[in-house]
Design a protein around this motif. Structure first.
Motif, PDB file in Angstrom:
ATOM      1  N   ILE A 103     -59.361  83.746  27.468  1.00 46.06           N
ATOM      2  CA  ILE A 103     -59.368  84.951  28.303  1.00 46.06           C
ATOM      3  C   ILE A 103     -57.982  85.613  28.286  1.00 46.06           C
ATOM      4  CG2 ILE A 103     -59.528  85.731  30.720  1.00 46.06           C
ATOM      5  CD1 ILE A 103     -61.910  83.708  30.978  1.00 46.06           C
ATOM      6  N   CYS A 104     -56.924  84.797  28.381  1.00 45.15           N
ATOM      7  CA  CYS A 104     -55.562  85.361  28.332  1.00 45.15           C
ATOM      8  C   CYS A 104     -55.333  86.087  27.019  1.00 45.15           C
ATOM      9  CB  CYS A 104     -54.520  84.260  28.508  1.00 45.15           C
ATOM     10  SG  CYS A 104     -54.479  83.605  30.176  1.00 45.15           S
ATOM     11  N   ALA A 105     -55.803  85.508  25.911  1.00 41.83           N
ATOM     12  CA  ALA A 105     -55.610  86.134  24.595  1.00 41.83           C
ATOM     13  C   ALA A 105     -56.362  87.467  24.520  1.00 41.83           C
ATOM     14  CB  ALA A 105     -56.069  85.188  23.492  1.00 41.83           C
ATOM     15  N   LEU A 106     -57.553  87.509  25.087  1.00 47.66           N
ATOM     16  CA  LEU A 106     -58.328  88.765  25.073  1.00 47.66           C
ATOM     17  C   LEU A 106     -57.634  89.844  25.900  1.00 47.66           C
ATOM     18  CD1 LEU A 106     -61.973  87.365  25.414  1.00 47.66           C
ATOM     19  CD2 LEU A 106     -60.955  88.483  23.409  1.00 47.66           C
ATOM     20  N   VAL A 107     -57.121  89.440  27.048  1.00 47.11           N
ATOM     21  CA  VAL A 107     -56.412  90.400  27.921  1.00 47.11           C
ATOM     22  C   VAL A 107     -55.148  90.904  27.217  1.00 47.11           C
ATOM     23  CG1 VAL A 107     -55.163  90.652  30.107  1.00 47.11           C
ATOM     24  CG2 VAL A 107     -57.373  89.468  30.068  1.00 47.11           C
ATOM     25  N   GLU A 108     -54.418  89.989  26.578  1.00 49.64           N
ATOM     26  CA  GLU A 108     -53.209  90.386  25.821  1.00 49.64           C
ATOM     27  C   GLU A 108     -53.570  91.374  24.714  1.00 49.64           C
ATOM     28  OE1 GLU A 108     -49.787  89.713  26.040  1.00 49.64           O
ATOM     29  OE2 GLU A 108     -50.459  89.105  28.026  1.00 49.64           O
ATOM     30  N   ALA A 109     -54.746  91.146  24.084  1.00 46.66           N
ATOM     31  CA  ALA A 109     -55.175  91.998  22.971  1.00 46.66           C
ATOM     32  C   ALA A 109     -55.700  93.350  23.448  1.00 46.66           C
ATOM     33  CB  ALA A 109     -56.234  91.273  22.142  1.00 46.66           C
ATOM     34  N   GLY A 110     -55.783  93.538  24.763  1.00 41.86           N
ATOM     35  CA  GLY A 110     -56.179  94.851  25.292  1.00 41.86           C
ATOM     36  C   GLY A 110     -57.585  94.935  25.850  1.00 41.86           C
ATOM     37  N   ALA A 111     -58.303  93.820  25.865  1.00 44.66           N
ATOM     38  CA  ALA A 111     -59.698  93.881  26.341  1.00 44.66           C
ATOM     39  C   ALA A 111     -59.781  93.887  27.865  1.00 44.66           C
ATOM     40  CB  ALA A 111     -60.491  92.695  25.791  1.00 44.66           C
ATOM     41  N   ARG A 112     -60.786  94.576  28.364  1.00 46.78           N
ATOM     42  CA  ARG A 112     -61.160  94.438  29.774  1.00 46.78           C
ATOM     43  C   ARG A 112     -62.150  93.272  29.825  1.00 46.78           C
ATOM     44  NH1 ARG A 112     -65.447  98.294  32.842  1.00 46.78           N
ATOM     45  NH2 ARG A 112     -65.559  97.081  34.778  1.00 46.78           N
ATOM     46  N   VAL A 113     -61.741  92.192  30.475  1.00 45.84           N
ATOM     47  CA  VAL A 113     -62.585  90.991  30.539  1.00 45.84           C
ATOM     48  C   VAL A 113     -63.176  90.905  31.941  1.00 45.84           C
ATOM     49  CG1 VAL A 113     -62.655  88.483  30.219  1.00 45.84           C
ATOM     50  CG2 VAL A 113     -61.066  89.869  28.852  1.00 45.84           C
ATOM     51  N   VAL A 114     -64.492  90.816  32.003  1.00 45.56           N
ATOM     52  CA  VAL A 114     -65.181  90.717  33.299  1.00 45.56           C
ATOM     53  C   VAL A 114     -65.954  89.408  33.305  1.00 45.56           C
ATOM     54  CG1 VAL A 114     -66.721  91.874  34.939  1.00 45.56           C
ATOM     55  CG2 VAL A 114     -65.523  93.232  33.204  1.00 45.56           C
ATOM     56  N   VAL A 115     -65.589  88.492  34.205  1.00 41.34           N
ATOM     57  CA  VAL A 115     -66.271  87.203  34.206  1.00 41.34           C
ATOM     58  C   VAL A 115     -66.976  86.964  35.545  1.00 41.34           C
ATOM     59  CG1 VAL A 115     -64.520  86.278  32.633  1.00 41.34           C
ATOM     60  CG2 VAL A 115     -64.387  85.709  35.041  1.00 41.34           C
ATOM     61  N   ALA A 116     -68.097  86.249  35.467  1.00 42.06           N
ATOM     62  CA  ALA A 116     -68.825  85.861  36.678  1.00 42.06           C
ATOM     63  C   ALA A 116     -68.932  84.347  36.692  1.00 42.06           C
ATOM     64  CB  ALA A 116     -70.217  86.489  36.682  1.00 42.06           C
ATOM     65  N   GLY A 117     -68.731  83.738  37.848  1.00 38.12           N
ATOM     66  CA  GLY A 117     -68.850  82.277  37.907  1.00 38.12           C
ATOM     67  C   GLY A 117     -68.876  81.752  39.323  1.00 38.12           C
ATOM     68  N   LEU A 118     -69.361  80.521  39.439  1.00 38.73           N
ATOM     69  CA  LEU A 118     -69.371  79.824  40.729  1.00 38.73           C
ATOM     70  C   LEU A 118     -67.944  79.430  41.072  1.00 38.73           C
ATOM     71  CD1 LEU A 118     -72.303  77.341  39.999  1.00 38.73           C
ATOM     72  CD2 LEU A 118     -72.335  79.166  41.716  1.00 38.73           C
ATOM     73  N   ASP A 119     -67.476  79.781  42.242  1.00 43.62           N
ATOM     74  CA  ASP A 119     -66.124  79.359  42.626  1.00 43.62           C
ATOM     75  C   ASP A 119     -66.109  77.884  43.038  1.00 43.62           C
ATOM     76  OD1 ASP A 119     -67.623  80.052  44.848  1.00 43.62           O
ATOM     77  OD2 ASP A 119     -66.259  81.632  45.494  1.00 43.62           O
ATOM     78  N   MET A 120     -67.239  77.399  43.587  1.00 43.08           N
ATOM     79  CA  MET A 120     -67.312  75.994  44.020  1.00 43.08           C
ATOM     80  C   MET A 120     -68.565  75.341  43.440  1.00 43.08           C
ATOM     81  SD  MET A 120     -66.378  76.185  48.064  1.00 43.08           S
ATOM     82  CE  MET A 120     -67.357  77.644  48.436  1.00 43.08           C
ATOM     83  N   ASP A 121     -68.485  74.039  43.228  1.00 36.11           N
ATOM     84  CA  ASP A 121     -69.689  73.301  42.849  1.00 36.11           C
ATOM     85  C   ASP A 121     -70.513  73.009  44.114  1.00 36.11           C
ATOM     86  OD1 ASP A 121     -68.634  70.942  44.057  1.00 36.11           O
ATOM     87  OD2 ASP A 121     -67.707  70.315  42.181  1.00 36.11           O
ATOM     88  N   TYR A 122     -71.614  72.286  43.970  1.00 38.53           N
ATOM     89  CA  TYR A 122     -72.513  72.104  45.130  1.00 38.53           C
ATOM     90  C   TYR A 122     -71.893  71.226  46.216  1.00 38.53           C
ATOM     91  CZ  TYR A 122     -73.819  67.605  43.039  1.00 38.53           C
ATOM     92  OH  TYR A 122     -73.782  66.331  42.506  1.00 38.53           O
ATOM     93  N   ARG A 123     -70.759  70.562  45.857  1.00 36.72           N
ATOM     94  CA  ARG A 123     -70.067  69.750  46.865  1.00 36.72           C
ATOM     95  C   ARG A 123     -69.044  70.582  47.640  1.00 36.72           C
ATOM     96  NH1 ARG A 123     -67.564  65.681  42.689  1.00 36.72           N
ATOM     97  NH2 ARG A 123     -66.854  67.741  42.046  1.00 36.72           N
ATOM     98  N   GLY A 124     -68.836  71.821  47.188  1.00 37.17           N
ATOM     99  CA  GLY A 124     -67.827  72.669  47.829  1.00 37.17           C
ATOM    100  C   GLY A 124     -66.448  72.487  47.227  1.00 37.17           C
ATOM    101  N   ILE A 125     -66.388  71.920  46.018  1.00 40.24           N
ATOM    102  CA  ILE A 125     -65.111  71.669  45.354  1.00 40.24           C
ATOM    103  C   ILE A 125     -64.889  72.742  44.278  1.00 40.24           C
ATOM    104  CG2 ILE A 125     -63.863  69.976  43.917  1.00 40.24           C
ATOM    105  CD1 ILE A 125     -65.339  67.813  45.581  1.00 40.24           C
ATOM    106  N   PRO A 126     -63.651  73.294  44.197  1.00 43.86           N
ATOM    107  CA  PRO A 126     -63.374  74.331  43.194  1.00 43.86           C
ATOM    108  C   PRO A 126     -63.861  73.908  41.800  1.00 43.86           C
ATOM    109  CG  PRO A 126     -61.510  74.119  44.660  1.00 43.86           C
ATOM    110  CD  PRO A 126     -62.470  73.015  45.034  1.00 43.86           C
ATOM    111  N   PHE A 127     -64.494  74.854  41.095  1.00 41.86           N
ATOM    112  CA  PHE A 127     -65.245  74.515  39.878  1.00 41.86           C
ATOM    113  C   PHE A 127     -64.414  74.767  38.616  1.00 41.86           C
ATOM    114  CE2 PHE A 127     -70.053  74.116  39.140  1.00 41.86           C
ATOM    115  CZ  PHE A 127     -69.894  73.481  37.929  1.00 41.86           C
ATOM    116  N   GLY A 128     -64.109  73.681  37.870  1.00 39.78           N
ATOM    117  CA  GLY A 128     -63.513  73.748  36.522  1.00 39.78           C
ATOM    118  C   GLY A 128     -62.353  74.734  36.409  1.00 39.78           C
ATOM    119  N   PRO A 129     -62.497  75.744  35.519  1.00 37.42           N
ATOM    120  CA  PRO A 129     -61.390  76.675  35.260  1.00 37.42           C
ATOM    121  C   PRO A 129     -61.224  77.742  36.341  1.00 37.42           C
ATOM    122  CG  PRO A 129     -63.302  77.298  33.953  1.00 37.42           C
ATOM    123  CD  PRO A 129     -63.676  76.019  34.653  1.00 37.42           C
TER     124      PRO A 129
END
Ligand code: ADP
Ligand code: ZN
Length: 206
Positions: A103-129
């Motif tokens: 994602i950082c490389a795409l942003v550096e290259a000039g792309a508008r990056v739009v991502v969607a994701g779960l902020d927490m897993d089902y336990r309420g713990i921050p999810f991965g990246p």
């Protein structure tokens, strides 16, 4: 001496629990980019096989054609070689942390990056990246679902077992094609033996 500065892109994040409308919002933003005649692509994780394996699909049935890949490296190579100006990524929490450098490389290259994701897993713990992505984002939209128990705004994804809330906090985090195994719950109605414990989380992260 003056030298032309290459225009950098940006990172927008749409996060929240399951059923909060993340895919809907991602699709809405990308459709507008198509209308604006941008070169738009959307990627989704190859393991997210809910409903359809080549579309990003929202729970209300809206769709957008997507490339499926589980590799940040492949995603980057494809996006750069096709010169996409707007890159959407759905279910970004499923990727390993190498998606951050992609994602950082795409942003550096000039792309508008739009991502969607779960902020927490089902336990309420921050999810991965997600925690890192949220920190480096240009903009963040945190959506809420509706708690299926009390009707309040819901921030949590409740895991179900035989259609009943389960308080189990171990087991696989990724249950794909499995929106019927989850429901949306507010903080008060979210049932889990043990949710987010900062001291424990810190030991695994830092
Ligand atoms: P997400 O990508 O966040 O899982 P979607 O965009 O796939 O969300 O789905 C959002 C849609 O799900 C809503 O517009 C609504 O039609 C439907 N929906 C089903 N259950 C709920 C709920 N408990 N709260 C809010 N929306 C819900
Ligand atoms: Zn509730």
């Amino acid at each position: 001496m003056t030298h032309a500065k290459k225009k950098k892109g940006s990172l927008e994040i749409i996060c929240g629990p399951m059923f909060s409308g993340k895919s809907e919002e991602l699709i809405r933003r990308l459709r507008r980019a198509v209308i604006a005649q941008q070169n738009v692509a959307v990627f989704k994780h190859a393991i997210d096989d809910r409903y359809d394996n080549t579309n990003v699909t929202s729970h209300n049935g809206t769709k957008l054609l997507a490339h499926a890949t589980d590799s940040g490296e492949h995603l980057l190579a494809k996006a750069l070689s096709e010169n996409y100006t707007v890159v959407g990524i759905d279910e970004v929490q499923f990727y390993t942390t190498d998606i951050i450098s992609t994602i950082c490389a795409l942003v550096e290259a000039g792309a508008r990056v739009v991502v969607a994701g779960l902020d927490m897993d089902y336990r309420g713990i921050p999810f991965g990246p997600m925690p890192t992505l949220l920190a480096i984002a240009d903009s963040i939209t945190k959506l809420k679902a509706i708690c299926t128990k009390c009707g309040s705004d819901a921030h949590f994804s409740q895991l179900l077992e035989n259609n009943r809330p389960t308080t189990i906090n171990s087991g696989p985090l990724i249950l794909t094609g499995a929106s019927d195994k989850f429901t949306a719950r507010c903080r008060g109605c979210h049932e889990i033996d043990k949710g987010f414990d900062y001291n424990e989380y810190r030991e695994t992260q830092f």
